[in-house]
Design an enzyme around this catalytic site. Structure first.
Site, PDB file in Angstrom:
ATOM      1  N   LYS A   1     -59.379  29.628   7.703  1.00 56.51           N
ATOM      2  CA  LYS A   1     -58.264  28.985   6.984  1.00 56.51           C
ATOM      3  C   LYS A   1     -58.438  29.169   5.475  1.00 56.51           C
ATOM      4  CE  LYS A   1     -57.627  25.566  10.640  1.00 56.51           C
ATOM      5  NZ  LYS A   1     -57.861  24.210  11.122  1.00 56.51           N
TER       6      LYS A   1
ATOM      7  N   GLN B   1     -60.729  18.786   9.937  1.00 54.51           N
ATOM      8  CA  GLN B   1     -60.993  19.682  11.062  1.00 54.51           C
ATOM      9  C   GLN B   1     -61.478  18.872  12.263  1.00 54.51           C
ATOM     10  OE1 GLN B   1     -60.363  23.068  11.059  1.00 54.51           O
ATOM     11  NE2 GLN B   1     -60.842  22.977  13.233  1.00 54.51           N
TER      12      GLN B   1
ATOM     13  N   ASP C   1     -51.377  19.040   8.766  1.00 56.75           N
ATOM     14  CA  ASP C   1     -51.400  19.315  10.208  1.00 56.75           C
ATOM     15  C   ASP C   1     -50.253  18.616  10.936  1.00 56.75           C
ATOM     16  OD1 ASP C   1     -53.397  21.149  10.833  1.00 56.75           O
ATOM     17  OD2 ASP C   1     -54.988  19.650  10.680  1.00 56.75           O
TER      18      ASP C   1
END
Ligand code: NDP
Length: 288
Positions: free
Chosen positions: A49, A93, A116
């Site tokens: 990422k 994460q 997200d």
């Protein structure tokens, strides 16, 4: 036909890079990833990422914390990122170590920095049919991939296997919004084979290598394989047995090279969109 996530995501990333390049404001979009512990898969995902962000001209930072980090401490760190006006997008994460309650931590991120799309406000909006600027990346990536191949899901019987908050439930909502008739299956579903046999579209988000084989699929169906499983040989495979499934399916995603690259591209798109919203720029809906 192969639904090629590599090619599709590359085109999308080029568009994003161009948009980032065109930004005239004083700030560039900035993404912060928070990593707790040393899960090897998470290390790889986060590094990827950061690398892609870098390639696009998106500023990125990785904030690392040890595996024994307390939930309260992690939440304080997230509060600092919420307050930091140079930060547009924050992700934690997953998975988190066991002592930390995932949902409580995800709720700490401000909805407007929730890259997200996991915050209850953003998820709630999706449920209500209101498009938040940042949609959950994996399901949004699936919808973009279907769009890229001009696949209209309206009226299709869709089967989603897996009911996680990050994939199964949001893709169920997105497909429903696009007028598919969705059956959401999970480990307690009775006679999954019968559901699969009557499905025009199958989304597999299970996490078990080759659980779905071609003989349970309807001829001419569309198969989207989200699973990433490592065989003892080291090979990465999906939840669908690709070789038997491709004999039956009209469209199928490979693993790797299908949903995975789309997920990262959507994360970058979300970062750009959150930056734009925070700069007072109106962003266009694309999903709903
Ligand atoms: P979870 O482990 O959170 O959920 C798995 C789901 O599969 C659960 O709902 C579970 O049911 C269901 N399930 C398990 N066994 C069966 C079975 N035998 N029959 C039917 N359903 C079953 O997984 P995630 O959604 O987080 O991830 C799924 C997969 O996708 C993983 O391989 C993951 O690595 C991958 N992934 C890939 C991404 C990408 O970018 N390509 C992004 C995110 C995930 P129950 O709820 O009853 O337990």
């Amino acid at each position: 036909m192969i639904l090629d996530g590599k090619v599709t995501s590359k085109a999308l990333l080029q568009e994003i890079a161009q948009e980032v390049g065109r930004l005239t404001g004083p700030t560039k979009p900035k993404l912060v990833a928070v990593l707790v512990g040393e899960n090897p898969a998470s290390e790889i995902y986060v590094a990827r990422k950061m690398k892609v962000a870098d390639e696009l001209g998106i500023l990125s930072e990785l904030h690392r914390f040890p595996a024994h980090t307390e939930e309260a401490f992690l939440k304080e760190e997230l509060e600092k990122l919420n307050q930091d006006t140079s930060v547009n997008a924050v992700l934690v994460q997953l998975p988190l170590p066991k002592q930390i309650h995932t949902e409580r931590v995800l709720q700490t991120i401000l909805p407007e920095k929730d890259v997200d799309g996991f915050h209850p406000i953003n998820m709630g909006q999706l449920l209500l049919g209101i498009e938040p600027p940042a949609l959950p990346c994996t399901p949004a990536g699936i919808m973009k991939l279907l769009d890229a191949y001009k696949i209209d899901v309206s009226g299709l019987n869709a089967c989603v296997v897996g009911r996680s908050n990050i994939v199964g439930k949001p893709i169920m909502l997105m497909l429903t919004q696009r007028n598919a008739t969705v059956t959401l299956c999970h480990s307690k579903t009775r006679n999954l084979e019968a559901v699969l046999e009557s499905s025009d579209l199958v989304v597999a988000a299970i996490g078990q290598a080759h659980l779905i084989s071609g003989n349970t699929l309807k001829r001419g169906c569309i198969v989207v394989d989200v699973g990433i499983n490592r065989l003892p040989s080291g090979q990465l495979v999906g939840d669908v047995d690709f070789e038997s499934a491709r004999e039956k399916a009209a469209f199928i995603t490979p693993v790797p090279g299908g949903v995975g690259p789309m997920t990262i591209a959507m994360l970058m798109m979300n970062t750009l969109r959150l930056h734009q919203v925070q700069q007072g720029i109106q962003v266009k809906n694309w999903l709903l």
